[in-house]
Design an enzyme around this catalytic site. Structure first.
Site, PDB file in Angstrom:
ATOM      1  N   ASP A  36       1.477   0.127  -4.701  1.00 26.77           N
ATOM      2  CA  ASP A  36       0.263   0.162  -5.540  1.00 26.77           C
ATOM      3  C   ASP A  36       0.062   1.521  -6.204  1.00 26.77           C
ATOM      4  OD1 ASP A  36      -0.585   1.471  -3.195  1.00 26.77           O
ATOM      5  OD2 ASP A  36      -2.518   0.419  -3.077  1.00 26.77           O
ATOM      6  N   HIS A  37       0.345   2.586  -5.457  1.00 23.70           N
ATOM      7  CA  HIS A  37       0.153   3.944  -6.001  1.00 23.70           C
ATOM      8  C   HIS A  37       0.776   4.931  -5.040  1.00 23.70           C
ATOM      9  CE1 HIS A  37      -2.910   4.266  -2.926  1.00 23.70           C
ATOM     10  NE2 HIS A  37      -3.496   3.173  -3.403  1.00 23.70           N
TER      11      HIS A  37
ATOM     12  N   GLU B  81       0.821  -1.201   0.000  1.00 23.46           N
ATOM     13  CA  GLU B  81       0.000   0.000   0.000  1.00 23.46           C
ATOM     14  C   GLU B  81       0.867   1.268   0.000  1.00 23.46           C
ATOM     15  OE1 GLU B  81      -3.428   0.346  -0.179  1.00 23.46           O
ATOM     16  OE2 GLU B  81      -2.997   2.496  -0.182  1.00 23.46           O
TER      17      GLU B  81
ATOM     18  N   HIS C 140      -1.453   2.975   4.865  1.00 17.66           N
ATOM     19  CA  HIS C 140      -2.545   3.683   4.168  1.00 17.66           C
ATOM     20  C   HIS C 140      -2.639   5.129   4.639  1.00 17.66           C
ATOM     21  CE1 HIS C 140      -6.396   4.588   2.355  1.00 17.66           C
ATOM     22  NE2 HIS C 140      -6.303   3.451   1.668  1.00 17.66           N
TER      23      HIS C 140
ATOM     24  N   THR D 194      -6.191   1.097  -5.522  1.00 19.41           N
ATOM     25  CA  THR D 194      -5.532  -0.157  -5.136  1.00 19.41           C
ATOM     26  C   THR D 194      -5.964  -1.303  -6.043  1.00 19.41           C
ATOM     27  OG1 THR D 194      -5.456   0.480  -2.825  1.00 19.41           O
ATOM     28  CG2 THR D 194      -5.325  -1.861  -3.280  1.00 19.41           C
TER      29      THR D 194
HETATM   30  C1  GP9 Z   1      -8.642  -1.512   1.073  1.00 19.58           C
HETATM   31  C2  GP9 Z   1      -7.405  -1.128   0.387  1.00 19.58           C
HETATM   32  C3  GP9 Z   1      -7.262   0.355   0.207  1.00 19.58           C
HETATM   33  O1  GP9 Z   1      -8.863  -2.884   1.072  1.00 19.58           O
HETATM   34  O2  GP9 Z   1      -7.266  -1.838  -0.763  1.00 19.58           O
HETATM   35  O3  GP9 Z   1      -7.637   0.815  -1.023  1.00 19.58           O
HETATM   36  P1  GP9 Z   1      -7.229   2.277  -1.524  1.00 19.58           P
HETATM   37  O4  GP9 Z   1      -7.967   3.254  -0.686  1.00 19.58           O
HETATM   38  O5  GP9 Z   1      -5.755   2.461  -1.338  1.00 19.58           O
HETATM   39  O6  GP9 Z   1      -7.601   2.314  -2.959  1.00 19.58           O
HETATM   40 MN    MN Z   2      -4.018   1.579  -2.056  1.00 22.07          MN
END
Ligand code: GP9
Ligand code: MN
Length: 729
Positions: free
Chosen positions: A561-562, A335, A501, A378
């Site tokens: 992921d980003h 994340e 996150h 994500t």
């Molecule tokens: C939640 C996680 C977060 O399960 O994948 O998603 P995001 O907010 O980063 O898109």
């Molecule tokens: Mn994410």
């Protein structure tokens, strides 16, 4: 000159009358409304045609209020629009664009974003609401003052005055009615003179003839005639009143039509004029009307679909082909992990000591690797990585295309005898529609959600320690390992982390980094601590693999992921200081890709600078796993052997943006190529955009082809309906 003076006089008169009617509060509302649009467009980062765009918005707003006699109606509409503007600037500060109807459709996937919203919310965002509240207060206070009298008299009188003097250029019905009214007024005043004269005559006659009882038949005739005459006058007056009402109605309709015509004109002409497109895509009213209209009518821009090229057939030829053949594959999507943290020393402290040590040992590190997500954030990172297709920008792919047929990495590995599983410890196992989509993507098992969660039954993880959005990574990994150990080898485990996150609120015990006063309490400071914890937890996962005796038979791929640190004044300032250069899009979107191959020779250890993105993962990892062919449709390249990569972007950066070796290109939000910005990633200097037109078109091609594949369920056509790949693309 005289005209100008008379115009200024009129404006002065207008302001005076306005002030008399609505008082200081009304004037404050107008000033706030004018300022609001300026602030709005600054916050929305409007760069081209700024003044013109403000003027269009002011004119439309003026006519919005002029279009209704009951001013409560436009005030209520304007309040709703103000809330939309508030949402736009808040959304834009994270996603760098206007809100869209499609995006609102994905709002259910926002999860608990209270903390994140608090973080990205700037006090200035509330300025978007202020004028609407003051306008409403003005309307209420006016009504009170006038004791419920309709709130229209000011505009009505203004219109009436204007009617008499400003007939030039008005549409025919209004002009005709005005002419009739003028004629009637003349007739009426002549009648009035006549009426008065005949009254005088009657009175005089009466006096001369004595009392009423003395009246003759002639007197009665006169009286009758006089009564008839007065009836005619009354009728005429009634007719005149009716005409006036009609005129007002017509003027109201004309006022209502003006903003509609402006918006339609902008939208229609934007299809062939880049200048109009620039206005239409940036002006608040026009953008939102266009967005709703194109959604309702299913309109979209001209698509640029690429031919399918089976690049892997040539790109698989390289020294590391099959170096991890038959090994288990563990892909860890981390994340919000940005590349700048790798190898970083913050005040002498390594932020990612574990990953740094990994890079020195049988590891290939791609340092010019970029995120390629769509609306699904994500979930799109997962999607692009496993399918070599970009996720949709329209709405999130995991839901929009949940019924599609897919044939990405899990399916290809299943063909090779792999057992596949995906693991993630968000409290809601179905977040991003994961329950439905993972089987379709080819995962045999999905381990997710919390045990005992009655709202979403079927959870797999015990909530032993909560942080941010769910179970901490360091508690998640050992529990995940219990499931991974049960898989048949070779297996493909796709592990999605969560602790790092936004907005990186941490348990104190996991704050490993000592922050300097300048970074304390900043998002960047929190992020550094969060990444450091993430790195620590990852080392625990690797320990688990060693303990389970699976380490040497496994190949590990780790990537972000980003972005984790979107632009904001504070973040730009802190990051600019830490990086030693302005925090730019390449810094934000650059994520690390780290592939660790325990069974390989030490000589594999290297850093590869080829530019690539998440859609390149599938061919890149397939090369190491020694897949002979990629029997699917894919858009990426093998980054070990292909060094001319272009990474298409269509979220965060506008559609058409890209990264290539050495350069970044940010397409302009107004949709006009030459208004875009290109820069040299090394020198950090802006360069001429014109040399990048072909790349821009290619980037659009990659986005369009991804969308085309999804919209037309192309993989089903090939793998279920028996068409050839070349036939469908
Ligand atoms: C939640 C996680 C977060 O399960 O994948 O998603 P995001 O907010 O980063 O898109
Ligand atoms: Mn994410």
């Amino acid at each position: 000159m005289d005209k100008i003076i008379s115009y200024i006089e009129k404006v002065k008169q207008f302001i005076k009358e306005f002030k008399d009617k609505y008082g200081t509060i009304g004037c404050a509302a107008v000033v706030l409304a004018i300022m609001k649009f300026i602030v709005f467009y600054i916050l929305m980062s409007v760069k081209s045609n700024f003044i013109l765009i403000c003027i269009i918005s002011w004119v439309i707003t003026y006519y919005l209020f002029k279009s209704f006699r009951n001013k409560y109606i436009p005030s209520a509409i304007y309040l709703i629009l103000a809330i939309l503007m508030f949402a736009d600037v808040t959304y834009c500060s994270y996603f760098n664009k206007y809100l869209s109807v499609a995006m609102l459709g994905s709002a259910g996937m926002l999860g608990d974003v209270t903390a994140s919203i608090k973080q990205i919310m700037r006090p200035v965002n509330f300025f978007m609401l202020l004028d609407a509240v003051v306008i409403l207060a003005t309307v209420v206070s006016y009504h009170r003052k006038e004791g419920g009298q309709r709130f229209t008299s000011f505009f009505r009188r203004k219109e009436r005055n204007a009617d008499i003097t400003e007939t030039e250029g008005q549409e025919k019905p209004v002009r005709d009615i005005l002419a009739e009214l003028d004629a009637m007024a003349l007739e009426e005043s002549m009648d009035q003179i006549q009426e008065e004269t005949s009254k005088e005559v009657l009175e005089k006659d009466g006096e001369e003839k004595g009392s009423v009882t003395d009246r003759t038949e002639l007197d009665y005739e006169d009286e009758l005639e006089n009564n008839l005459y007065q009836g005619r006058v009354r009728r005429k007056r009634a007719e005149r009143k009716r005409k006036r009402e009609k005129l007002k109605r017509l003027k109201v309709h004309r006022n209502q039509a003006i903003p509609v015509v402006i918006i339609i004109l902008l939208i229609v002409t934007s299809t062939f004029s880049p200048f109009m497109q620039s206005l239409a895509k940036q002006e608040f009213y026009t953008y939102h009307v266009g967005d709703v209209a194109s959604g309702a009518l299913g309109l979209s821009e001209q698509k640029n679909i690429m031919k399918f090229e089976d690049n892997y057939e040539t790109e698989k030829n390289g020294p590391l082909f099959g170096v991890a053949k038959g090994k288990n594959l563990v892909v860890i999507q981390v994340e919000s992990l940005q590349n700048f943290t790798i190898g970083m020393k913050y005040n002498g402290q390594e932020v990612t000591p574990f990953l740094n040590s990994l890079l020195k040992d049988k590891t290939v590190y791609f340092d010019h690797y970029y995120q390629q997500v769509g609306t699904g954030n994500t979930s799109d990172a997962e999607f692009a990585t496993n399918n070599s297709i970009m996720g949709s920008i329209e709405a999130f792919t995991y839901q929009l295309y949940e019924k599609n047929y897919f044939r990405g990495l899990p399916w290809l590995l299943k063909d090779q005898g792999y057992e596949t599983a995906v693991l993630h410890a968000h409290e809601n196992r179905d977040f991003w529609n994961r329950d439905d989509i993972y089987p379709a993507l080819g995962f045999d098992h999905y381990y997710g959600g919390l045990i005992g969660d009655t709202a979403r039954p079927g959870g797999n993880f015990k909530m032993t320690e909560w942080m941010g959005w769910g179970l901490t990574d360091s508690e998640f990994y050992p529990q995940a390992m219990d499931y991974i150990k049960e898989l048949q080898e070779p297996f493909y485990s796709f592990v999605i982390t969560l602790s790092n996150h936004h907005p990186y609120e941490m348990l104190d015990k996991y704050k490993f980094i000592k922050l300097a006063p300048e970074e304390k309490g900043t998002l960047v400071g929190n992020y550094l601590n969060s990444v450091s914890y993430t790195d620590y937890a990852l080392s625990k996962l690797f320990d688990e693999f060693k303990k389970a005796g699976l380490y040497d038979d496994t190949i590990f791929a780790i990537y972000g992921d980003h972005m984790g640190l979107p632009a904001s004044d504070e973040t730009n300032e802190v990051m600019g200081r830490l990086l030693g250069h302005p925090y730019d899009w390449d810094d934000r979107m650059n994520i690390p890709l780290i592939i660790h191959i325990p069974s390989a020779d030490k000589s594999v250890t290297t850093t590869i600078h080829n530019t690539g993105g998440q859609t390149d993962f599938l061919p890149t990892i397939s090369y190491l796993l020694g897949l002979d062919h990629l029997d699917t449709i894919y858009l990426g390249h093998n980054l070990f052997t292909y060094d001319k990569g272009i990474v298409a972007e269509h979220a965060y950066l506008p559609y058409g943006s890209f990264f290539i070796n050495g350069y970044g290109f940010e397409m302009a939000r107004d949709g006009v190529f030459k208004d875009g910005r290109a820069w040299n990633i090394k020198t950090r200097k802006d360069v001429d955009v014109n040399q990048f037109y072909d790349y821009y078109m290619k980037s659009r091609g990659i986005s369009d082809t991804s969308v085309y594949i999804l919209q037309n369920d192309i993989l089903r056509k090939v793998y279920k309906d028996g068409k050839s790949r070349e036939e469908v693309l």
